[in-house]
Scaffold this motif. Structure first.
Motif, PDB file in Angstrom:
ATOM      1  N   MET A 111       0.841  -1.194   0.000  1.00  0.00           N
ATOM      2  CA  MET A 111       0.000   0.000   0.000  1.00  0.00           C
ATOM      3  C   MET A 111       0.877   1.246   0.000  1.00  0.00           C
ATOM      4  O   MET A 111       1.786   1.374   0.827  1.00  0.00           O
ATOM      5  CB  MET A 111      -0.916  -0.002   1.228  1.00  0.00           C
ATOM      6  CG  MET A 111      -1.862   1.176   1.294  1.00  0.00           C
ATOM      7  SD  MET A 111      -2.984   1.023   2.718  1.00  0.00           S
ATOM      8  CE  MET A 111      -3.838   2.597   2.619  1.00  0.00           C
ATOM      9  N   ILE A 112       0.613   2.149  -0.907  1.00  0.00           N
ATOM     10  CA  ILE A 112       1.434   3.352  -1.036  1.00  0.00           C
ATOM     11  C   ILE A 112       0.996   4.397  -0.012  1.00  0.00           C
ATOM     12  O   ILE A 112      -0.200   4.634   0.184  1.00  0.00           O
ATOM     13  CB  ILE A 112       1.321   3.919  -2.463  1.00  0.00           C
ATOM     14  CG1 ILE A 112       1.878   2.896  -3.469  1.00  0.00           C
ATOM     15  CG2 ILE A 112       2.068   5.243  -2.580  1.00  0.00           C
ATOM     16  CD1 ILE A 112       1.604   3.251  -4.906  1.00  0.00           C
ATOM     17  N   PHE A 168      11.145   7.803  -7.533  1.00  0.00           N
ATOM     18  CA  PHE A 168      11.851   7.211  -6.395  1.00  0.00           C
ATOM     19  C   PHE A 168      10.862   6.376  -5.600  1.00  0.00           C
ATOM     20  O   PHE A 168       9.709   6.766  -5.407  1.00  0.00           O
ATOM     21  CB  PHE A 168      12.427   8.312  -5.497  1.00  0.00           C
ATOM     22  CG  PHE A 168      13.117   7.795  -4.258  1.00  0.00           C
ATOM     23  CD1 PHE A 168      14.420   7.320  -4.320  1.00  0.00           C
ATOM     24  CD2 PHE A 168      12.460   7.784  -3.037  1.00  0.00           C
ATOM     25  CE1 PHE A 168      15.062   6.845  -3.178  1.00  0.00           C
ATOM     26  CE2 PHE A 168      13.092   7.314  -1.887  1.00  0.00           C
ATOM     27  CZ  PHE A 168      14.392   6.841  -1.967  1.00  0.00           C
ATOM     28  N   GLU A 169      11.337   5.217  -5.147  1.00  0.00           N
ATOM     29  CA  GLU A 169      10.492   4.336  -4.336  1.00  0.00           C
ATOM     30  C   GLU A 169      11.328   3.723  -3.223  1.00  0.00           C
ATOM     31  O   GLU A 169      12.494   3.363  -3.418  1.00  0.00           O
ATOM     32  CB  GLU A 169       9.881   3.234  -5.208  1.00  0.00           C
ATOM     33  CG  GLU A 169       8.914   2.336  -4.464  1.00  0.00           C
ATOM     34  CD  GLU A 169       8.181   1.366  -5.389  1.00  0.00           C
ATOM     35  OE1 GLU A 169       7.425   0.520  -4.875  1.00  0.00           O
ATOM     36  OE2 GLU A 169       8.359   1.472  -6.625  1.00  0.00           O
ATOM     37  N   HIS A 170      10.731   3.614  -2.055  1.00  0.00           N
ATOM     38  CA  HIS A 170      11.421   2.997  -0.926  1.00  0.00           C
ATOM     39  C   HIS A 170      10.384   2.399   0.019  1.00  0.00           C
ATOM     40  O   HIS A 170       9.371   3.035   0.332  1.00  0.00           O
ATOM     41  CB  HIS A 170      12.272   4.026  -0.174  1.00  0.00           C
ATOM     42  CG  HIS A 170      12.988   3.451   1.018  1.00  0.00           C
ATOM     43  ND1 HIS A 170      13.958   2.482   0.906  1.00  0.00           N
ATOM     44  CD2 HIS A 170      12.859   3.694   2.347  1.00  0.00           C
ATOM     45  CE1 HIS A 170      14.413   2.167   2.102  1.00  0.00           C
ATOM     46  NE2 HIS A 170      13.760   2.884   2.999  1.00  0.00           N
ATOM     47  N   ARG A 171      10.641   1.185   0.471  1.00  0.00           N
ATOM     48  CA  ARG A 171       9.727   0.545   1.413  1.00  0.00           C
ATOM     49  C   ARG A 171       9.943   1.117   2.810  1.00  0.00           C
ATOM     50  O   ARG A 171      11.071   1.184   3.305  1.00  0.00           O
ATOM     51  CB  ARG A 171       9.945  -0.973   1.432  1.00  0.00           C
ATOM     52  CG  ARG A 171       8.957  -1.692   2.346  1.00  0.00           C
ATOM     53  CD  ARG A 171       9.169  -3.193   2.382  1.00  0.00           C
ATOM     54  NE  ARG A 171       8.216  -3.821   3.290  1.00  0.00           N
ATOM     55  CZ  ARG A 171       8.386  -3.911   4.615  1.00  0.00           C
ATOM     56  NH1 ARG A 171       9.489  -3.428   5.175  1.00  0.00           N
ATOM     57  NH2 ARG A 171       7.460  -4.492   5.375  1.00  0.00           N
ATOM     58  N   ASP A 193       3.038   0.921   3.351  1.00  0.00           N
ATOM     59  CA  ASP A 193       4.388   0.390   3.538  1.00  0.00           C
ATOM     60  C   ASP A 193       5.302   0.715   2.356  1.00  0.00           C
ATOM     61  O   ASP A 193       6.380   0.149   2.219  1.00  0.00           O
ATOM     62  CB  ASP A 193       4.350  -1.125   3.766  1.00  0.00           C
ATOM     63  CG  ASP A 193       3.681  -1.892   2.633  1.00  0.00           C
ATOM     64  OD1 ASP A 193       3.353  -1.273   1.593  1.00  0.00           O
ATOM     65  OD2 ASP A 193       3.487  -3.106   2.786  1.00  0.00           O
ATOM     66  N   ASP A 194       4.861   1.656   1.504  1.00  0.00           N
ATOM     67  CA  ASP A 194       5.648   1.974   0.321  1.00  0.00           C
ATOM     68  C   ASP A 194       5.616   3.478   0.076  1.00  0.00           C
ATOM     69  O   ASP A 194       4.537   4.078   0.015  1.00  0.00           O
ATOM     70  CB  ASP A 194       5.079   1.227  -0.897  1.00  0.00           C
ATOM     71  CG  ASP A 194       6.047   1.221  -2.076  1.00  0.00           C
ATOM     72  OD1 ASP A 194       7.227   1.559  -1.874  1.00  0.00           O
ATOM     73  OD2 ASP A 194       5.616   0.883  -3.195  1.00  0.00           O
TER      74      ASP A 194
END
Length: 284
Positions: A1-2, A190-193, A230-231
């Motif tokens: 889930m973003i 950009f993406e990070h958990r 969580d994203d």
């Protein structure tokens, strides 16, 4: 889930120390916090009159202070005998614990002075532990170069890049803080958990950034509180973007603050004041 933007807390112009001009977002009002984060200040000026007076000796109890220098040179000294030169790109991570008296004084009379100071709460069981200090030089902070030309500096926690986990120099803290400084090229994504159990926020200090799904414009010089999920996903604007991401486990404990003292009860605050006034910080 973003994680989408939940709130934006603009930095308000104020001053601290002996008159250092800064912008305070979290902590601008005592109830405007994000557990366990108590305060975030950004200082940024090319005018020495805005910073040269610095932060003369003052006490802390019950939390941690993190100073991250983007530009400039400050000297940390404390009553425990620690001394550290905080220079461009470096970090000072100080655990006030049961009490510390320190100063942060500029070592320059011209040029740019820019950076952040963050306050992170300590759990009740650790508020009276021994004070500690870490001086982290720029060469000790891992840098991850992204395929799109961006850079991620890993100050605390970890960042995963192409299956490789890069650990920052700050580890082993109860609130498991994450602290990343991210620079993105124009229009880069950009993406990070970020684990869902952590509270998280971002702060854009250069360029333009949109966050979430659908993407929403993030205000510059504001604490961008992130909602559940969580994203973390973001995209830079035409000029690129520079921002910090911070996350940590909430403590869910009562907070009573009196200036530089942050405890759980009014009685503990009164004890902190009495201890400081009667020189018990120095002998503790």
């Amino acid at each position: 889930m973003i994680r989408n933007i939940q709130a934006m807390i603009p930095g308000v112009a104020t001053s601290d120390g002996a008159g250092v001009k800064l912008r305070r977002s979290l902590g601008g009002q005592q109830q405007v916090r994000l557990d366990p984060f108590l305060m975030l200040d950004e200082f940024s000026s090319n005018d020495p009159n805005d910073y040269v007076a610095g932060f003369p000796a003052h006490p802390h109890r019950g939390f941690e202070t993190v100073t991250y220098m983007l530009e400039g040179h400050m000297l940390h000294e404390d009553h425990l005998g620690n001394q550290g030169h905080l220079k461009t790109g470096g970090v000072q991570w100080m655990t006030a614990g049961r009490g510390i008296i320190h100063s942060e004084m500029p070592q320059q009379v011209s040029g740019a002075m820019r950076g952040f100071q963050l306050w992170i709460n300590l759990p009740a069981k650790e508020k009276m532990k021994a004070a500690a200090y870490q001086d982290i030089q720029v060469e000790d902070i891992p840098k991850v170069v992204l395929v799109n030309g961006g850079v991620v500096k890993v100050i605390a926690g970890a960042y995963e890049n192409n299956g490789v986990i890069v650990q920052g120099p700050i580890q082993g803290i109860t609130t498991t803080p994450l602290f990343l400084d991210v620079q993105l090229a124009p229009h880069a994504e950009f993406e990070h958990r970020i684990p869902k159990e952590l509270n998280a926020f971002a702060y854009v200090y250069e360029g333009e950034l949109r966050i979430g799904s659908p993407l929403q414009e993030a205000s510059k010089q504001a604490a961008i509180v992130l909602g559940s999920g969580d994203d973390f996903k973001a995209k830079a604007g035409a000029q690129g973007a520079q921002f910090i991401i911070l996350a940590a486990l909430p403590l869910h404990e009562p907070i009573v603050q009196y200036g530089p003292f942050v405890m759980n009860t009014r009685a503990e605050i009164e004890q902190a004041i009495d201890d400081y006034q009667n020189n018990r910080f120095v002998i503790s």
